[in-house]
Design a protein around this motif. Structure first.
Motif, PDB file in Angstrom:
ATOM      1  N   ARG A  22       0.830  -1.210   0.000  1.00 57.13           N
ATOM      2  CA  ARG A  22       0.000   0.000   0.000  1.00 57.13           C
ATOM      3  C   ARG A  22       0.863   1.257   0.000  1.00 57.13           C
ATOM      4  NH1 ARG A  22      -3.612  -2.736   4.030  1.00 57.13           N
ATOM      5  NH2 ARG A  22      -5.192  -3.700   2.735  1.00 57.13           N
ATOM      6  N   GLU A  23       1.979   1.220   0.729  1.00 61.06           N
ATOM      7  CA  GLU A  23       2.881   2.374   0.766  1.00 61.06           C
ATOM      8  C   GLU A  23       3.507   2.604  -0.608  1.00 61.06           C
ATOM      9  OE1 GLU A  23       5.007   5.616   2.339  1.00 61.06           O
ATOM     10  OE2 GLU A  23       3.206   4.574   3.001  1.00 61.06           O
ATOM     11  N   ARG A  26       0.949   4.232  -2.689  1.00 64.11           N
ATOM     12  CA  ARG A  26       0.799   5.636  -2.304  1.00 64.11           C
ATOM     13  C   ARG A  26       1.909   6.487  -2.891  1.00 64.11           C
ATOM     14  NH1 ARG A  26       2.501   9.364   1.058  1.00 64.11           N
ATOM     15  NH2 ARG A  26       4.065   8.090   2.044  1.00 64.11           N
ATOM     16  N   ARG A  28       3.394   5.834  -5.546  1.00 64.99           N
ATOM     17  CA  ARG A  28       3.269   5.650  -6.994  1.00 64.99           C
ATOM     18  C   ARG A  28       4.469   4.903  -7.591  1.00 64.99           C
ATOM     19  NH1 ARG A  28      -1.253   8.624  -8.721  1.00 64.99           N
ATOM     20  NH2 ARG A  28      -1.801  10.265  -7.275  1.00 64.99           N
ATOM     21  N   TYR A  40      -6.531   4.598  -5.955  1.00 63.93           N
ATOM     22  CA  TYR A  40      -5.814   5.000  -4.742  1.00 63.93           C
ATOM     23  C   TYR A  40      -6.744   5.103  -3.532  1.00 63.93           C
ATOM     24  CZ  TYR A  40      -2.161   5.786  -8.116  1.00 63.93           C
ATOM     25  OH  TYR A  40      -1.238   5.599  -9.102  1.00 63.93           O
ATOM     26  N   GLU A  41      -8.052   4.970  -3.766  1.00 65.72           N
ATOM     27  CA  GLU A  41      -9.012   4.967  -2.667  1.00 65.72           C
ATOM     28  C   GLU A  41      -9.462   3.555  -2.316  1.00 65.72           C
ATOM     29  OE1 GLU A  41     -12.160   7.512  -3.910  1.00 65.72           O
ATOM     30  OE2 GLU A  41     -10.876   9.281  -3.959  1.00 65.72           O
TER      31      GLU A  41
END
Length: 161
Positions: A22-23, A26, A28, A40-41
């Motif tokens: 996930r990081e 985030r 990218r 991204y949501e």
């Protein structure tokens, strides 16, 4: 062509924690997609495994020609090794100091041994002289009593003078 897998599947396949994936999304670093929501949501977006493979390869440690002779260590372990080296150098210095004191003591003992050997040689020379005097006295006067008298009486007279 992209191979799309869920975050959970990628985490299991590559052994990477979901939080780490996930990081990376985030930041990218990875391309992700989601069906029906913004990628991204989405809590469980689809991840392109081809791009993940490229990212993992790009961020991996490259092999150097001398890697067959060298081993890479983590910084924490390297710091521990430096601390251990410093501790062992201190112990080595202490042992060298002890060794120096023992060497000095050995030199002193050798000097004392030489003195003892000299005294022993003097005692043996005196013993030889006494035995020779005894033999001479026995030949001249023919007995032990005159020798003992000569030995103890003449020595006292000489020491009194």
């Amino acid at each position: 062509m992209a191979n799309w897998l869920s975050t959970k599947s990628v985490a299991e396949k590559y052994g990477i924690p979901k939080e780490q994936i996930r990081e990376w999304i985030r930041l990218r670093y990875l391309t992700c997609s989601s069906i029906g929501t913004e990628p991204y949501e989405d809590n469980d977006p689809l991840i392109d495994t081809d791009e993940l493979d490229k990212a993992l390869e790009f961020n991996s440690l490259k092999s150097y020609p001398d890697d067959t002779m060298m081993e890479r260590v983590r910084k924490e372990h390297l710091n521990w090794l430096y601390q251990e080296k410093a501790r062992l150098e201190k112990i080595n210095d202490d042992l060298l100091e002890i060794n120096y004191h023992h060497t000095q003591r050995e030199v002193e003992l050798e000097e004392n041994f030489e003195k003892i050997m000299n005294y022993t040689n003097e005692i043996l020379a005196l013993h030889k002289k006494i035995m020779k005097d005894y033999e001479n006295m026995m030949l001249e006067k023919g007995g032990v009593w005159p020798f003992l008298c000569h030995l103890f009486v003449t020595k006292k007279k000489k020491s009194l003078i």
